[in-house]
Scaffold this motif. Structure first.
Motif, PDB file in Angstrom:
ATOM      1  N   THR A 212       0.956  20.411  38.501  1.00 47.23           N
ATOM      2  CA  THR A 212       2.090  20.240  38.814  1.00 47.23           C
ATOM      3  C   THR A 212       3.219  21.166  38.462  1.00 47.23           C
ATOM      4  O   THR A 212       2.784  21.706  37.376  1.00 47.23           O
ATOM      5  CB  THR A 212       2.546  18.823  38.659  1.00 47.23           C
ATOM      6  N   LEU A 213       4.080  21.755  39.283  1.00 47.70           N
ATOM      7  CA  LEU A 213       5.046  22.320  38.621  1.00 47.70           C
ATOM      8  C   LEU A 213       6.378  22.165  39.219  1.00 47.70           C
ATOM      9  O   LEU A 213       6.573  22.126  40.733  1.00 47.70           O
ATOM     10  CB  LEU A 213       5.015  24.060  38.828  1.00 47.70           C
ATOM     11  N   ASP A 217      11.583  22.372  36.054  1.00 47.51           N
ATOM     12  CA  ASP A 217      11.044  22.696  34.462  1.00 47.51           C
ATOM     13  C   ASP A 217       9.828  23.496  34.842  1.00 47.51           C
ATOM     14  O   ASP A 217       8.727  23.037  35.004  1.00 47.51           O
ATOM     15  CB  ASP A 217      10.574  21.337  33.856  1.00 47.51           C
ATOM     16  N   THR A 219       7.134  24.847  34.336  1.00 50.12           N
ATOM     17  CA  THR A 219       5.909  25.097  33.426  1.00 50.12           C
ATOM     18  C   THR A 219       4.698  24.447  34.319  1.00 50.12           C
ATOM     19  O   THR A 219       4.798  23.158  34.509  1.00 50.12           O
ATOM     20  CB  THR A 219       5.989  24.273  32.201  1.00 50.12           C
ATOM     21  N   LYS A 221       1.597  22.345  34.708  1.00 49.43           N
ATOM     22  CA  LYS A 221       1.197  20.933  34.003  1.00 49.43           C
ATOM     23  C   LYS A 221      -0.213  20.970  34.633  1.00 49.43           C
ATOM     24  O   LYS A 221      -0.281  20.508  35.783  1.00 49.43           O
ATOM     25  CB  LYS A 221       1.837  19.910  34.036  1.00 49.43           C
ATOM     26  N   HIS A 223      -3.691  18.376  34.361  1.00 48.58           N
ATOM     27  CA  HIS A 223      -4.352  16.885  33.704  1.00 48.58           C
ATOM     28  C   HIS A 223      -5.367  16.511  34.631  1.00 48.58           C
ATOM     29  O   HIS A 223      -5.509  16.605  35.582  1.00 48.58           O
ATOM     30  CB  HIS A 223      -3.198  16.037  33.716  1.00 48.58           C
TER      31      HIS A 223
END
Length: 609
Positions: A212-213, A217, A219, A221, A223
């Motif tokens: 996800t981005l 924000d 960045t 991510k 997971h």
């Protein structure tokens, strides 16, 4: 096998439409049936379609249902009816057509459950989804990594795709190599890091992970959203219940992977591919099926022609043989050059087989995964950590009834502990540490220690009931196997589907009592007794009688390859390598290892000459 791509400018600059179209063009080989791209502000999506299903309509992408959520997906979903029922029961008053495209179902699932939608998706998929309401890019890869997914964040741009070569087409993505991945290839044949590729700028989304981005924000991510479960062992009172459940799940797995009028079968004379052929022909008689088999008539004493013919005759299945005797090592390598280093000196054989299969259909069924699911347990596993069971005597009685003798496991554990005891001498291990690696590379990357980590440190036993089966199904080699049969690697319009990696079937096989059902695939043999000829169900598992590689002539001058491949000498001592290439008394395993730098050299010549 559709091509997908997302381009997101993190500084919110408008998408360069010419660049988006250029990158879309690099996906054209994956999707000759339709090509389209869409952009809005800082986001652009692209999709090239290869039509591989005939039971859905309106499958063109990028797709949106409301102008707010957009998706570009390479997807084939399992359990569609179950997903549709869940969506209709959420209170959103959805009434979904059974012909709703898979990509649309993902959009409905995301609209209903948000990023938790992944808990409701089963099948083979990689996708990029743009949520314009939240200004979030959401991407995911399926649980076992059947579909690849790569991404690169360079400057103020994030590029995501299922085709590595497309990322390399972006002007900001460099050709700088990932030295660790190249070293892994030379030592192990594969890159053991599932999150990286051979290029420093390009990352790989591991199986069962999502990315996800948010522009709020910016960045990346990543997971994990799923792990292979550790199911409770299945205990049926009646043996026929085991057989019925296996056949039911196998038919569901095959049926979910047909969904088209014509399908190719990659057939050998073994149990796995033959079981798929029997299930497809007898369970789905309206499908136009054709088998394709690689055979050796002279080079080695190969019996696959005979056994595959027995299967085809029994099932009234048309079959075409690819005779592999006259192929040469590294033949026509540049015509099917891999996007990353790949070690298969006879890759021309599999490439030709896939090409034949693609002429009949864009979909092929392949029996990979059966060996892993049916991995047997040894008697010594009981002493090594496998839990004792009150059902042990019942299992042993069934072994006696079906004449299935559990292996002791002495050879397996002896080899395992011998390798652990040889930590101080990697040249004495099996397989040996390559002698032709440059010493400065070994020291800089501490490769001897890495060799020890991979070959000698025991894997954690996450699932004590079937530890070796679980470890085989989660082994990093799977990533390499799956990428190597993907159209992004083969360059062919052929989607190879793997029914034995259907999650319903995987969980069932993991939960099976290993004795007697996994001994020589006893359960599969019993289940196929009425669907295959006895000569197949009673045939022992048989590998190739001999390795054809030492008997095949090279199609090119190997000395010339290693001397002209620019950059190979950064990793390999060329003089030492030449000594090994000149040694005609090497074992098959040593020959395979010695040819790895040659494969890397050819890849360098194709990409950097």
């Amino acid at each position: 096998m559709s091509g997908i791509l997302a381009l997101l400018n993190l500084d919110r600059a408008p998408i360069d439409s010419a660049l988006l179209q250029k990158l879309t063009d690099t996906l054209a080989f994956r999707g000759p049936d339709a090509q389209s791209c869409w952009s809005e502000g800082a986001i652009g999506l692209a999709h090239t379609l290869l039509q591989t299903v005939s039971d859905t309509t309106g499958a063109n992408q990028p797709l949106s249902l409301d102008g707010q959520l957009w998706i570009s997906a390479d997807v084939r979903l399992d359990r569609r009816a179950e997903l549709i029922d869940r969506l209709e029961q959420t209170g959103s008053r959805l009434k979904l057509d059974p012909f709703t495209p898979d990509a649309a179902l993902i959009l409905y699932a995301y609209h209903t459950w948000g990023q938790d939608c992944l808990a409701h998706l089963w099948g083979d998929f990689s996708f990029t989804l743009w949520d314009s309401r939240q200004q979030v890019l959401f991407c995911a890869r399926d649980q076992l990594g059947i579909k690849p997914f790569y991404y690169a964040q360079v400057g103020q741009t994030l590029i995501c795709t299922n085709t590595l070569q497309s990322l390399r087409g972006h002007p900001l993505v460099s050709d700088q190599l990932n030295e660790r991945a190249i070293a892994d290839f030379l030592i192990f044949t594969i890159n053991y890091d599932p999150a990286t590729t051979s290029f420093a700028d390009i990352q790989r989304l591991p199986p069962a992970h999502c990315l996800t981005l948010s522009l709020a924000d910016p960045t990346v991510k990543v997971h994990r959203y799923w792990s292979l479960p550790c199911p409770e062992p299945i205990r049926y009172r009646c043996d026929q219940d085991y057989i019925y459940q296996l056949k039911t799940l196998l038919k569901l797995a095959v049926g979910d992977r047909l969904r088209t009028e014509r399908v190719s079968l990659l057939l050998s004379g073994g149990m796995d591919s033959s079981s798929l052929a029997a299930t497809a022909t007898q369970g789905f008689p309206s499908t136009n099926l054709k088998a394709f088999t690689t055979v050796y008539d002279r080079l080695i004493p190969d019996q696959e022609r005979y056994y595959a013919s027995q299967v085809a005759q029994f099932l009234s299945l048309p079959i075409e043989f690819l005779i592999a005797d006259d192929f040469k090592l590294y033949q026509d390598w540049s015509s099917h050059a891999p996007p990353q280093p790949h070690h298969n000196p006879r890759s021309i054989v599999s490439h030709q087989l896939y090409q034949l299969a693609s002429h009949h259909s864009h979909v092929a069924l392949y029996g990979e995964g059966g060996d892993e699911g049916f991995t047997v347990a040894f008697l010594l596993d009981l002493l090594h950590g496998m839990p004792w069971s009150p059902h042990l005597f019942t299992d042993l009685w069934r072994c006696w009834r079906y004449r299935a003798r559990p292996g002791l496991g002495f050879q397996y554990y002896r080899n395992r502990y011998q390798n652990r005891l040889s930590l101080s001498s990697p040249t004495q291990q099996s397989p040996p540490f390559p002698a032709w690696l440059r010493s400065d590379l070994i020291q800089r990357l501490d490769l001897v220690d890495r060799w020890h980590q991979i070959h000698t440190i025991p894997k954690p036993e996450v699932y004590p009931f079937r530890p070796r089966a679980y470890n085989r199904l989660t082994f990093p080699l799977w990533g390499s196997v799956l990428e190597n049969i993907n159209p992004g690697f083969t360059g062919l319009p052929l989607e190879i589907r793997l029914p034995f990696l259907d999650l319903r079937l995987v969980e069932f096989l993991l939960a099976l009592p290993p004795w007697p059902w996994c001994i020589h695939k006893k359960l599969l043999r019993l289940g196929m007794q009425d669907m295959l000829p006895p000569i197949i169900t009673q045939r022992p598992k048989t590998a190739l009688v001999a390795d054809p590689i030492p008997l095949m002539q090279p199609a090119l001058n190997l000395t010339e390859v290693i001397s002209t491949a620019s950059g190979l000498d950064r990793y390999v001592d060329l003089n030492e390598l030449q000594t090994h290439l000149d040694d005609r008394n090497q074992s098959s395993a040593r020959t395979w290892q010695t040819l790895r730098p040659v494969s890397l050299g050819l890849w360098f010549l194709d990409n950097f000459s």
